[in-house]
Design an enzyme around this catalytic site. Sequence first.
Site, PDB file in Angstrom:
ATOM      1  CB  ALA A 205      53.034  21.236  -8.186  1.00  0.00           C
TER       2      ALA A 205
ATOM      3  CB  ALA B 151      -2.416   5.051  -2.717  1.00  0.00           C
TER       4      ALA B 151
ATOM      5  NE  ARG C 119      33.907  17.424 -12.684  1.00  0.00           N
ATOM      6  CZ  ARG C 119      34.153  18.316 -13.647  1.00  0.00           C
ATOM      7  NH1 ARG C 119      35.253  19.074 -13.578  1.00  0.00           N
ATOM      8  NH2 ARG C 119      33.343  18.435 -14.664  1.00  0.00           N
TER       9      ARG C 119
ATOM     10  CG  LEU D  53      -1.681  -1.306   1.497  1.00  0.00           C
ATOM     11  CD1 LEU D  53      -2.615  -1.126   2.693  1.00  0.00           C
ATOM     12  CD2 LEU D  53      -2.444  -1.755   0.261  1.00  0.00           C
TER      13      LEU D  53
ATOM     14  CD  GLN E 132      -6.488   3.860  -2.244  1.00  0.00           C
ATOM     15  OE1 GLN E 132      -5.355   4.200  -1.926  1.00  0.00           O
ATOM     16  NE2 GLN E 132      -7.374   3.455  -1.353  1.00  0.00           N
TER      17      GLN E 132
ATOM     18  NE  ARG F 197       0.986  12.047  10.123  1.00  0.00           N
ATOM     19  CZ  ARG F 197       0.852  10.893  10.794  1.00  0.00           C
ATOM     20  NH1 ARG F 197       1.192  10.815  12.062  1.00  0.00           N
ATOM     21  NH2 ARG F 197       0.409   9.824  10.176  1.00  0.00           N
TER      22      ARG F 197
ATOM     23  CE  LYS G 283       4.105   7.668   4.667  1.00  0.00           C
ATOM     24  NZ  LYS G 283       3.302   7.669   5.917  1.00  0.00           N
TER      25      LYS G 283
HETATM   26  C1  UD1 Z   1      -1.945   1.803   9.732  1.00  0.00           C
HETATM   27  C2  UD1 Z   1      -2.868   0.822  10.451  1.00  0.00           C
HETATM   28  C3  UD1 Z   1      -2.490   0.750  11.910  1.00  0.00           C
HETATM   29  C4  UD1 Z   1      -1.037   0.396  12.057  1.00  0.00           C
HETATM   30  C5  UD1 Z   1      -0.146   1.336  11.239  1.00  0.00           C
HETATM   31  C6  UD1 Z   1       1.277   0.832  11.236  1.00  0.00           C
HETATM   32  C7  UD1 Z   1      -5.035   0.797   9.362  1.00  0.00           C
HETATM   33  C8  UD1 Z   1      -6.434   1.312   9.401  1.00  0.00           C
HETATM   34  N1  UD1 Z   1      -4.243   1.226  10.309  1.00  0.00           N
HETATM   35  O1  UD1 Z   1      -2.214   3.090  10.289  1.00  0.00           O
HETATM   36  O2  UD1 Z   1      -3.285  -0.207  12.583  1.00  0.00           O
HETATM   37  O3  UD1 Z   1      -0.656   0.415  13.420  1.00  0.00           O
HETATM   38  O4  UD1 Z   1      -0.598   1.406   9.881  1.00  0.00           O
HETATM   39  O5  UD1 Z   1       2.147   1.732  10.610  1.00  0.00           O
HETATM   40  O6  UD1 Z   1      -4.699   0.002   8.518  1.00  0.00           O
HETATM   41  N2  UD1 Z   1      -2.581   3.819   2.117  1.00  0.00           N
HETATM   42  C9  UD1 Z   1      -3.041   3.723   0.836  1.00  0.00           C
HETATM   43  N3  UD1 Z   1      -4.317   4.126   0.559  1.00  0.00           N
HETATM   44  C10 UD1 Z   1      -5.145   4.584   1.501  1.00  0.00           C
HETATM   45  C11 UD1 Z   1      -4.659   4.691   2.824  1.00  0.00           C
HETATM   46  C12 UD1 Z   1      -3.382   4.288   3.100  1.00  0.00           C
HETATM   47  O7  UD1 Z   1      -2.334   3.285  -0.062  1.00  0.00           O
HETATM   48  O8  UD1 Z   1      -6.277   4.907   1.181  1.00  0.00           O
HETATM   49  C13 UD1 Z   1      -1.193   3.401   2.391  1.00  0.00           C
HETATM   50  C14 UD1 Z   1      -0.323   4.556   2.837  1.00  0.00           C
HETATM   51  O9  UD1 Z   1       0.292   5.167   1.729  1.00  0.00           O
HETATM   52  C15 UD1 Z   1       0.675   3.868   3.734  1.00  0.00           C
HETATM   53  C16 UD1 Z   1      -0.084   2.672   4.291  1.00  0.00           C
HETATM   54  O10 UD1 Z   1      -1.199   2.487   3.464  1.00  0.00           O
HETATM   55  O11 UD1 Z   1       1.805   3.391   3.029  1.00  0.00           O
HETATM   56  C17 UD1 Z   1      -0.549   2.909   5.728  1.00  0.00           C
HETATM   57  O12 UD1 Z   1      -1.411   4.040   5.736  1.00  0.00           O
HETATM   58  P1  UD1 Z   1      -1.347   5.113   6.898  1.00  0.00           P
HETATM   59  O13 UD1 Z   1      -2.336   6.178   6.609  1.00  0.00           O
HETATM   60  O14 UD1 Z   1       0.055   5.509   7.139  1.00  0.00           O
HETATM   61  O15 UD1 Z   1      -1.909   4.228   8.096  1.00  0.00           O
HETATM   62  P2  UD1 Z   1      -1.669   4.480   9.633  1.00  0.00           P
HETATM   63  O16 UD1 Z   1      -2.590   5.545  10.103  1.00  0.00           O
HETATM   64  O17 UD1 Z   1      -0.237   4.621   9.889  1.00  0.00           O
HETATM   65 CA    CA Z   2       1.698   4.901   8.694  1.00  0.00          CA
END
Ligand code: UD1
Ligand code: CA
Length: 478
Positions: A382, A10, A335, A8, A75, A15, A22
């Site tokens: 030199a 997307a 270089r 995942l 997504q 932050r 990211k």
């Molecule tokens: C998520 C978990 C949390 C866990 C934490 C660990 C869920 C609901 N929560 O929270 O339990 O402790 O990771 O780091 O799963 N992403 C997508 N599409 C979306 C949303 C997120 O691709 O619609 C991807 C983000 O880019 C990221 C990853 O999923 O790489 C995690 O998403 P993030 O929003 O960071 O989840 P957390 O709030 O950290």
């Molecule tokens: Ca996260």
Amino acid sequence: MSRTVIVLAAGKGKRMRSALPKVMHELLGRPLLGHVLTAAAPLDPAQTVVVVGHGSELVTEYLGSAFPGAVTALQEVQGGTGHAARTGLDALKDVKGTVVVLAGDTPLLRAETVSALVEAHEAAGAAATVLTAEVADPTGLGRILRAADGAVTGIVEERDASPEQRQIREINSGVLAFDADALREMLGKLTADNDQAEEYLTDVVGLLVAAGRPVGAHVAADATDTLGCNDREQLSDLRYLLRDRVNRAHMREGVTMIDPASAWIDVTVTLEPDVTIEPGVILRGSTSVAAGALVGPDTTLQNVSVGAGAKVIRAHAIDAEIGPRAQVGPFAYLRPETVLHERAKVGTFVETKKTSVGPGAKIPHLTYAGDATIGADANIGAATIFVNYDGVRKHHTTIGEAAFIGCNTNLIAPVEVGDGAYVAAGSTVEKFVPPGALAVERSQQRNIEGWVERKRQGTKSYDAAVKAKKANEASAPE
Ligand code: UD1
Ligand code: CA
């Protein structure tokens, strides 16, 4: 068992406060996403899909070059981790067996940790197994809910958790293994009934438990594996941790590090045994250092190969080759396309570019060498300047074997100095110097006697000149 990997990636990573997505932020030579895919690679997945959204073009371009086996699924709206997982799954055909879902922002995940999770999951025949960790500060993370007998009953996000649930220090790493059919079935039942109004992948676990399906948890042997990256402070913390891991691994393999805290070595770099790394060294990209070589202090090498027994001291080099027992620095800049053959030397305040320095040849001080071929055992005095640029084009200079270039020489390219030829100090050379010849290009010296006594009266030079003359007269034969 057939395996599928879904990463995942997307999210925007708000932050991070960055124009770069990211997962493309770099950690010792690899984007975060690259670290995650590297950890998943030993699973030998039949299919790998990366769910992309923010910055999808950049992420897709990176995947094309670094992980061409992975496909992407777009997504368009970030509807949560559950929605993202479904997007990934829907982009694939014939998914059977185990599906491993990983977050693109957990770069310290090690292959052995992912493999241990998947093996535990498959051995138990579970519908879902979540990788968890016991952490001192679980702030912001999903908590693992367990029954009195220890069985996993669900995962609750911090913002949806009760005060008691927030006390739980076992967290969801974001890495989960699923049975493909179970995952598909439950992803179809997700709702966005939570504080963020998103579809949570973590809810799949609770749905499976409610359906009476076997669900497990695998506690990571090392909690640092599960650390995520949400802002630049965490990115820096992760970099420190990864640096220590990388350096300790090199030390176990026989590398001496005088100050490992100041050595920043990309995960892509190779070091042979008996290499010594002095303080303040940065090694990047495809850099390799062969046995017995010394690097540092205060040296940066990017895509540089260093031969056995070479010494590279206070140097900066990019896309260069440093041969066995060659010496570089202190204070040298190599270089791209610089090649030092064995025992060659590029010394202090020397800059080279697209230059081959033959075996045993030396450029010890204060020189610019660009677009040049320097023969074996040649000596470049030199303050020699290889004048390679006419304002429009670059031209080549060839220096023969064991040729000797005197100090403060201009070599106006294109030009060639033959084997064994000499160039007198202070010459500007623009014509071929035949082998064994001496080229001299400078005007005759003229001394104007008594000039200081006439023109510089009252200076220290005057006093010194008069004193020396008197002493000469006194000691002169009668
Ligand atoms: C998520 C978990 C949390 C866990 C934490 C660990 C869920 C609901 N929560 O929270 O339990 O402790 O990771 O780091 O799963 N992403 C997508 N599409 C979306 C949303 C997120 O691709 O619609 C991807 C983000 O880019 C990221 C990853 O999923 O790489 C995690 O998403 P993030 O929003 O960071 O989840 P957390 O709030 O950290
Ligand atoms: Ca996260």
